[in-house]
Design an enzyme around this catalytic site. Structure first.
Site, PDB file in Angstrom:
ATOM      1  N   ASP A  16     101.807 123.464  14.328  1.00 29.80           N
ATOM      2  CA  ASP A  16     102.238 122.092  14.128  1.00 29.80           C
ATOM      3  C   ASP A  16     102.974 121.886  12.795  1.00 29.80           C
ATOM      4  OD1 ASP A  16     101.903 119.500  15.450  1.00 29.80           O
ATOM      5  OD2 ASP A  16     101.013 118.956  13.515  1.00 29.80           O
ATOM      6  N   GLU A 210      96.351 104.373   7.537  1.00 26.92           N
ATOM      7  CA  GLU A 210      97.152 105.046   8.565  1.00 26.92           C
ATOM      8  C   GLU A 210      96.971 104.375   9.914  1.00 26.92           C
ATOM      9  OE1 GLU A 210      97.767 109.465   8.210  1.00 26.92           O
ATOM     10  OE2 GLU A 210      95.679 109.280   7.612  1.00 26.92           O
ATOM     11  N   HIS A 234      95.178 114.417  -1.809  1.00 24.75           N
ATOM     12  CA  HIS A 234      96.293 113.499  -2.034  1.00 24.75           C
ATOM     13  C   HIS A 234      95.938 112.340  -2.979  1.00 24.75           C
ATOM     14  CE1 HIS A 234      97.856 115.787   1.197  1.00 24.75           C
ATOM     15  NE2 HIS A 234      97.383 115.079   2.183  1.00 24.75           N
TER      16      HIS A 234
HETATM   17  C1  BG6 Z   1      97.590 115.194   5.793  1.00 21.91           C
HETATM   18  C2  BG6 Z   1      96.302 114.870   6.472  1.00 21.91           C
HETATM   19  O1  BG6 Z   1      97.371 116.016   4.678  1.00 21.91           O
HETATM   20  O2  BG6 Z   1      98.207 113.978   5.350  1.00 21.91           O
HETATM   21  C3  BG6 Z   1      96.532 113.936   7.650  1.00 21.91           C
HETATM   22  O3  BG6 Z   1      95.709 116.068   6.941  1.00 21.91           O
HETATM   23  C4  BG6 Z   1      97.259 112.704   7.184  1.00 21.91           C
HETATM   24  O4  BG6 Z   1      95.313 113.575   8.268  1.00 21.91           O
HETATM   25  C5  BG6 Z   1      98.512 113.099   6.410  1.00 21.91           C
HETATM   26  O5  BG6 Z   1      97.611 111.952   8.328  1.00 21.91           O
HETATM   27  C6  BG6 Z   1      99.180 111.898   5.810  1.00 21.91           C
HETATM   28  O6  BG6 Z   1     100.410 112.289   5.307  1.00 21.91           O
HETATM   29  P1  BG6 Z   1     101.612 111.263   5.197  1.00 21.91           P
HETATM   30  O7  BG6 Z   1     102.679 112.030   4.520  1.00 21.91           O
HETATM   31  O8  BG6 Z   1     101.953 110.846   6.600  1.00 21.91           O
HETATM   32  O9  BG6 Z   1     101.082 110.120   4.401  1.00 21.91           O
END
Ligand code: BG6
Length: 465
Positions: A16, A210, A234
């Site tokens: 993925d 999200e 993050h």
């Molecule tokens: C990933 C997580 O690191 O970051 C996911 O594993 C999450 O669960 C994603 O949805 C969010 O990334 P972004 O860039 O869409 O905010």
């Protein structure tokens, strides 16, 4: 550009991450003339011809590339992409890989471990066994291991095998435009720089909501949960960028972030029910590859403190969750009021989906009135950029930096270790105290109980922008 005889080798070329993020990012780099002569070798266990593989990535790139897709550019790009079938858990298959590199004239590749951490070790052994032919850089990303202990061992092994300077631990949030902007906003504007402390700031909020659920990743997610999946990496990256001291020529961003992590108020000194609330969306237990009695959190709200001279008792609130009805990520800084009768100045750094910054401040109501009202200046960077520069995607930017040998926006193991340990301890304590995992409706803003961690009535969760 990665230099002479270089290439990007993706273990997990049919996964993925490769399809959704890496191939579109490499296509963007190619389309903006930054890929140079680098070849891309996608390694997978499946039986694909080159044409079949190109056909697959064609669809993903069409959907996810940032730059405008066109057939001619894709054709030129695909001439650089080679699918190589191998079972990367078999050490005796690496000799053939070395020969393949030779045939393709690749001597110093970047190896991207786009696979689950259980394969990191065997791939490292394999790559080490052919290092005579091709010594390169390694990119890895979370999860860096199944447990902190295992990740620590793995990290030691990687550093010993390839050298610290060749290990690039990627956190794609550090490639996001507005996260990269935090340093500039903070340190290059005296109006903020001079107030960026406990005397000027009332509270800091980091919100990452999200719309999506766990989709097809139940297997991984049910072991990780929101704390490990989003907060430990993050959001702690963001927290430390907001809280750190200014980096210097001798003290890197990562070193500054480590200082913050070391100053986090210890878990033992926190009242856990006032500091952490976990939730799970309704229907999560019925998701694919999720345990029917799962206790995994899909939502987490935290209140943390940084016990140093700059921050004293300023709360750092974090909240993140899946299936919250919208996708929105902001850092919200609420400044102290000059008096109780006026509203606070609020600086919002908008990370996604829109990129920008807004500032709320007080003014006299227009006209004869002497009433003080709150007004807002709002700068939407992506609204302008969309028509002009279209800022690079996170993976695109970080891949390019790795190709250029620039480690500045990659994390050192020490930093990851500290935040991992902290979040583990926090979660452990929550479990030990048998605090509930609150259920919340899908498409809601999360469990109502998240309000219980707010310090007092004057602290409220900032609303969507
Ligand atoms: C990933 C997580 O690191 O970051 C996911 O594993 C999450 O669960 C994603 O949805 C969010 O990334 P972004 O860039 O869409 O905010």
């Amino acid at each position: 550009m990665n230099g002479k005889n270089s290439g990007i080798v993706i273990f997990g070329g049919t996964g993925d991450l490769a399809y959704r993020k890496l191939m579109p990012a490499l296509y963007n780099l190619f389309g903006t003339s930054k890929l140079g002569n680098d070849k891309i070798i996608a390694i997978g266990r499946r039986e694909y011809t080159q044409e079949e593989y190109h056909h697959i990535i064609h669809e993903w790139i069409k959907q996810y590339s940032r730059i405008k897709y066109d057939e001619k550019t894709f054709l030129e790009f695909s001439n650089k992409v080679f699918y190589y079938k191998m079972n990367f858990t078999e050490l005796d298959e690496y000799e053939a890989l070395a020969k393949y590199f030779k045939q393709k004239e690749i001597t110093n590749p970047i190896f991207y471990y786009a696979v689950a951490p259980e394969y990191f070790e065997v791939i490292t052994d394999g790559v080490m066994s052919i290092q005579e032919c091709c010594h390169g850089r390694i990119i890895i990303e979370k999860p860096f291991g199944d447990s902190l202990e295992q990740a620590n061992q793995l990290s030691e092994k990687l550093e010993k095998s390839f050298g610290k300077e060749n290990i690039y631990r990627i956190d794609h949030y550090l490639g996001k435009e507005m996260i990269r902007n935090i340093e500039t906003i903070r340190f290059d504007n005296p109006i903020f720089a001079n107030n960026w402390n406990y005397e000027g700031i009332e509270n800091v909020q980091i919100q990452a909501l999200e719309e999506v659920g766990v989709e097809t990743r139940g297997n991984y997610y049910d072991h990780a949960g929101a704390l490990k999946d989003m907060v430990q990496n993050h959001l702690m990256q963001i927290l430390t960028l907001v809280a750190m001291e200014k980096p210097t020529a001798d003290i890197s961003i990562s070193d500054r972030q480590v200082e913050v992590l070391k100053s986090l108020r210890s878990v033992g000194s926190l009242v856990i029910e006032d500091s952490l609330v976990l939730g799970q969306y309704e229907g999560y237990k019925n998701e694919l590859n999720v345990a029917s009695d799962s206790n995994t959190e899909t939502y987490a709200a935290l209140k943390l403190f940084i016990d140093n001279r700059r921050w004293k008792e300023v709360p750092f609130y974090i909240k993140t969750g899946k299936k919250t009805g919208s996708r929105e990520m902001n850092v919200i800084i609420t400044f102290k009021k000059v008096n109780p009768d006026v509203q606070a100045n609020v600086l919002t750094i908008k990370i996604q989906p829109l990129e920008g910054i807004s500032l709320k401040f007080n003014m006299k109501e227009p006209g004869d009135s002497e009433k003080v009202i709150q007004t807002e200046m709002d700068f939407c960077q992506s609204c302008i950029a969309r028509n002009r520069i279209n800022t690079p995607e996170a993976y695109e930017r970080l891949l390019l930096q790795c190709m250029q040998g620039d480690q500045s926006w990659f994390s050192e193991w020490g930093q990851i270790y500290l935040s991992w340990k902290y979040i583990d301890e926090l979660k452990e304590e929550y479990k030990k105290q048998e605090l509930p995992i609150y259920e919340y409706e899908q498409n809601s803003t999360g469990p109502r109980e998240v309000d219980q961690i707010l310090n007092d009535e004057s602290h409220v969760w900032a609303q969507s922008q």
